[in-house]
Scaffold this active site. Structure first.
Site, mmCIF file in Angstrom:
data_model
loop_
_atom_site.group_PDB
_atom_site.id
_atom_site.type_symbol
_atom_site.label_atom_id
_atom_site.label_comp_id
_atom_site.label_asym_id
_atom_site.label_seq_id
_atom_site.Cartn_x
_atom_site.Cartn_y
_atom_site.Cartn_z
ATOM 1 N N ASN A 1 97.868 25.385 -42.724
ATOM 2 C CA ASN A 1 96.946 26.253 -43.191
ATOM 3 C C ASN A 1 96.094 26.919 -42.177
ATOM 4 O O ASN A 1 95.571 28.032 -42.340
ATOM 5 C CB ASN A 1 96.215 25.728 -44.193
ATOM 6 C CG ASN A 1 94.989 24.613 -43.899
ATOM 7 O OD1 ASN A 1 95.691 23.640 -43.185
ATOM 8 N ND2 ASN A 1 93.924 24.783 -43.962
ATOM 9 N N HIS A 2 96.277 26.119 -40.962
ATOM 10 C CA HIS A 2 95.284 26.898 -39.690
ATOM 11 C C HIS A 2 96.282 27.588 -38.999
ATOM 12 O O HIS A 2 95.638 28.112 -37.955
ATOM 13 C CB HIS A 2 94.795 25.793 -39.031
ATOM 14 C CG HIS A 2 93.412 25.134 -39.578
ATOM 15 N ND1 HIS A 2 92.201 25.597 -39.146
ATOM 16 C CD2 HIS A 2 93.147 24.288 -40.558
ATOM 17 C CE1 HIS A 2 91.064 25.217 -39.984
ATOM 18 N NE2 HIS A 2 91.942 24.188 -40.674
ATOM 19 N N ARG B 1 89.269 21.834 -51.834
ATOM 20 C CA ARG B 1 88.799 22.741 -50.686
ATOM 21 C C ARG B 1 88.700 24.345 -51.411
ATOM 22 O O ARG B 1 88.566 25.143 -50.707
ATOM 23 C CB ARG B 1 90.365 22.786 -50.056
ATOM 24 C CG ARG B 1 90.634 21.343 -49.342
ATOM 25 C CD ARG B 1 92.043 21.757 -48.584
ATOM 26 N NE ARG B 1 92.792 20.304 -48.340
ATOM 27 C CZ ARG B 1 92.480 19.829 -47.187
ATOM 28 N NH1 ARG B 1 91.731 20.399 -46.238
ATOM 29 N NH2 ARG B 1 93.047 18.611 -46.811
ATOM 30 N N ASP C 1 92.801 25.205 -33.604
ATOM 31 C CA ASP C 1 91.443 25.145 -34.461
ATOM 32 C C ASP C 1 90.529 23.933 -34.342
ATOM 33 O O ASP C 1 91.526 22.753 -34.231
ATOM 34 C CB ASP C 1 91.813 25.710 -35.909
ATOM 35 C CG ASP C 1 91.755 27.217 -36.068
ATOM 36 O OD1 ASP C 1 91.486 27.848 -35.067
ATOM 37 O OD2 ASP C 1 92.280 27.490 -36.950
ATOM 38 N N ARG C 2 89.578 23.977 -34.117
ATOM 39 C CA ARG C 2 88.691 22.750 -33.969
ATOM 40 C C ARG C 2 88.636 22.525 -32.677
ATOM 41 O O ARG C 2 87.802 22.274 -31.891
ATOM 42 C CB ARG C 2 88.843 21.819 -35.234
ATOM 43 C CG ARG C 2 88.747 22.426 -36.432
ATOM 44 C CD ARG C 2 88.581 21.167 -37.538
ATOM 45 N NE ARG C 2 88.404 21.739 -39.005
ATOM 46 C CZ ARG C 2 87.134 22.162 -39.705
ATOM 47 N NH1 ARG C 2 85.966 21.845 -38.779
ATOM 48 N NH2 ARG C 2 86.867 22.202 -40.818
ATOM 49 N N HIS D 1 103.166 20.972 -44.885
ATOM 50 C CA HIS D 1 102.085 20.577 -44.392
ATOM 51 C C HIS D 1 101.047 20.150 -45.634
ATOM 52 O O HIS D 1 100.299 19.352 -45.323
ATOM 53 C CB HIS D 1 101.160 21.814 -43.654
ATOM 54 C CG HIS D 1 99.783 21.629 -43.058
ATOM 55 N ND1 HIS D 1 99.572 20.677 -41.879
ATOM 56 C CD2 HIS D 1 98.598 22.017 -43.541
ATOM 57 C CE1 HIS D 1 98.369 20.578 -41.766
ATOM 58 N NE2 HIS D 1 97.835 21.235 -42.717
ATOM 59 N N HIS E 1 95.562 19.949 -34.182
ATOM 60 C CA HIS E 1 94.214 20.562 -34.140
ATOM 61 C C HIS E 1 93.654 20.650 -32.644
ATOM 62 O O HIS E 1 92.379 20.198 -32.126
ATOM 63 C CB HIS E 1 93.181 19.951 -35.093
ATOM 64 C CG HIS E 1 93.284 20.253 -36.374
ATOM 65 N ND1 HIS E 1 93.077 21.766 -36.541
ATOM 66 C CD2 HIS E 1 93.393 19.642 -37.683
ATOM 67 C CE1 HIS E 1 93.195 21.831 -37.892
ATOM 68 N NE2 HIS E 1 93.534 20.471 -38.553
ATOM 69 N N ASP F 1 98.701 16.770 -38.371
ATOM 70 C CA ASP F 1 97.934 17.833 -37.555
ATOM 71 C C ASP F 1 97.378 17.110 -35.937
ATOM 72 O O ASP F 1 97.291 15.991 -35.922
ATOM 73 C CB ASP F 1 96.403 17.939 -38.385
ATOM 74 C CG ASP F 1 96.712 18.176 -39.783
ATOM 75 O OD1 ASP F 1 97.779 17.649 -40.258
ATOM 76 O OD2 ASP F 1 95.722 18.854 -40.229
ATOM 77 N N ASP G 1 99.060 22.759 -38.472
ATOM 78 C CA ASP G 1 97.654 22.791 -37.884
ATOM 79 C C ASP G 1 97.695 22.280 -36.437
ATOM 80 O O ASP G 1 97.082 21.198 -36.171
ATOM 81 C CB ASP G 1 96.858 21.838 -38.664
ATOM 82 C CG ASP G 1 96.460 22.492 -39.890
ATOM 83 O OD1 ASP G 1 96.713 23.730 -40.301
ATOM 84 O OD2 ASP G 1 95.529 22.030 -40.665
ATOM 85 N N HIS H 1 97.443 17.343 -43.352
ATOM 86 C CA HIS H 1 96.372 17.998 -43.911
ATOM 87 C C HIS H 1 95.009 17.598 -44.216
ATOM 88 O O HIS H 1 94.163 18.191 -44.479
ATOM 89 C CB HIS H 1 96.974 18.770 -45.286
ATOM 90 C CG HIS H 1 96.465 19.839 -45.777
ATOM 91 N ND1 HIS H 1 95.680 20.915 -45.025
ATOM 92 C CD2 HIS H 1 96.002 20.352 -47.123
ATOM 93 C CE1 HIS H 1 95.176 21.716 -46.155
ATOM 94 N NE2 HIS H 1 95.153 21.439 -47.211
#
Length: 502
Positions: free
Chosen positions: A306-307, A403, A277-278, A355, A247, A245, A274, A430
């Protein structure tokens, strides 16, 4: 919300600090001590340790809504939304008047994209506290999202076979004379363009929208030609770098290239989902990655996380960031690109990379992964969902996901899957890991995470992996976070997340 306010959420008001414990006076006193220790760990952002101590307090006093409510908040901080949802629900079951339980259950459902369920809890809070402006704000914001989702569903059928590309006139886009940034050469990405692009981004400048549209249209075409399971072969003398990730942490990604060399045909990379995001430099990260995919299509690989999905992007900032820096139309094109990202890679028929992880059911084969129709938003269950969302667990078997999506799988699941598919081990991402990586399931499951000091608060190292064709054994390389401009993570996240959790 200020950090001091966040820390105080753990204990909340006076009742939250003292609690009401069942059992003997001795057990009650010990439970309160454990809760106080948990609150302190929460205050210093050691959320995993906080969960441990809240759990011990709950073991001594199983009828305290406050203990479950506090642990729910700690789970929220570690993205264990399924566990957070369960704890908030338990708190409400124990005390129907425990308003923070409704807030936290609503936040859990929001994080999972379950907006209708969240709205129901916000409505409860508003009825109890009609003068609470924060509750009113959350209720109205969530109502808007429910209406927006209903509208999107209504028009989805009309737009199913239409692409943003069809409505673009890229050639007609004018690059203004005052623009001094990089431009594609005859519409093509070059190494000089990529070097200029990265420097331009380091200087916090914005490249022209025409360049991004050109890149996205071309990378969509390349990705759409790939199978859902990409297979590559490494000669004995070759190696590939696997990153987890990122991110939106652009400056940390630049540090990877500084430490490990720029991508090239002799220095291939796999980025394992990923990307966005964030972190608030997600546009910079994904445009750079797409540029390198165009430059070295057979030696630079991108897998979906997943993002790379609409629901996550709506909540965690990428949609807001693209709209703030460019337009809603550009976000729609990013969404189309994400839907064509492959779901897994296999190296030399021996190492499988995805992922999330393995599957909710036994018997999944590589042929089934190859046959997944991935050009869509992920379903709530099934192999595609699992590849993006699942996590390993230390005990055998499977359990409900922390989750709230997919599952957790044990060492026996890994052994069986690898044996049935003639594989050595899996690499997945992840999850934040303190050292940037983790080896579990007796070496059969490797996690790599490449966003150091995740969200500017986790204090973790980042890592990447070298895989050599000679032995395919993972060689780990750790790195620390580097400074970045004073732009906070989650700047573009949905306002419900920015407002925090009462």
């Amino acid at each position: 919300m200020a950090e001091g306010e966040r820390a105080s959420e753990t204990g909340g008001d006076t009742a939250d600090q003292t609690g009401e414990c069942g059992g003997s006076p001795g057990a009650q006193g010990r439970a309160e001590e454990l809760k106080a220790q948990a609150n302190e760990y929460f205050r210093v952002k050691d959320y995993d340790r906080a969960v441990q101590y809240y759990t011990q307090a709950i073991a001594l006093s199983q009828d305290s809504a406050i203990y479950y409510g506090n642990r729910s908040l700690a789970y929220l901080r570690t993205e264990c939304y399924g566990y957070a949802l369960a704890d908030a629900s338990r708190a409400i079951q124990l005390d129907a008047k425990y308003i923070k339980g409704y807030y936290r259950r609503a936040t859990s459902n929001m994080a999972l994209g379950k907006f209708k369920a969240a709205l129901k809890d916000y409505e409860t809070v508003v009825k109890v506290r009609p003068q609470d402006r924060d509750a009113q704000m959350k209720f109205h914001e969530c109502s808007k999202m429910v209406r927006q989702k209903a509208f999107e569903r209504a028009i989805a059928c009309e737009q199913q076979n239409r692409s943003v590309v069809d409505s673009l006139d890229i050639e007609g886009m004018t690059i203004e004379d005052e623009y001094t940034g990089p431009q594609l050469q005859d519409g093509k990405v070059t190494l000089d363009f990529m070097v200029d692009l990265m420097q331009f981004y380091k200087d916090q400048k914005k490249i022209h929208r025409k360049c991004i549209y050109q890149i996205l249209v071309q990378v969509k075409e390349i990705l759409s030609q790939l199978p859902s399971l990409v297979e590559i072969s490494l000669e004995e003398s070759e190696q590939v770098t696997v990153c987890g990730d990122t991110h939106g942490q652009f400056y940390d990604m630049m540090n990877i290239f500084h430490l490990n060399g720029l991508p090239s045909e002799s220095n291939p990379y796999i980025f394992n989902g990923d990307f966005v995001d964030r972190g608030s430099f997600s546009v910079e990260v994904i445009v750079t990655l797409c540029g390198f995919k165009l430059l070295f299509p057979g030696h630079f690989h991108l897998l979906r996380g997943n993002h790379e999905t609409d629901t996550m992007n709506q909540m965690y900032g990428f949609e807001g960031e693209v709209k703030a820096k460019y337009s809603a139309q550009m976000f729609q094109l990013f969404s189309e690109v994400f839907q064509w990202l492959p779901l897994a890679m296999c190296v030399n028929h021996r190492v499988l990379i995805m992922h999330g992880g393995l599957f909710s059911e036994d018997g999944v084969t590589l042929d089934q992964i190859r046959s997944i129709d991935r050009n869509r938003q992920p379903p709530d269950s099934g192999p595609m969902c699992d590849l993006l969302w699942s996590d390993p667990q230390p005990q055998d078997g499977r359990s409900v996901s922390k989750r709230g999506v997919s599952c957790q799988f044990g060492p026996d699941v890994s052994r069986q899957f690898l044996s049935e598919n003639s594989l050595d081990y899996i690499i997945r991402s992840h999850e934040v890991k303190p050292e940037g990586y983790e080896v579990t399931h007796d070496g059969l499951c490797v996690t790599v995470f490449s966003a150091p000091n995740y969200c500017d608060q986790m204090g973790n190292k980042g890592a990447y992996i070298h895989l050599s064709g000679s032995d395919l054994k993972p060689k780990f390389h750790q790195f620390e976070a580097v400074p970045h401009p004073n732009v906070k993570p989650m700047l573009y996240a949905n306002s419900l997340l920015q407002m925090g959790m009462m």
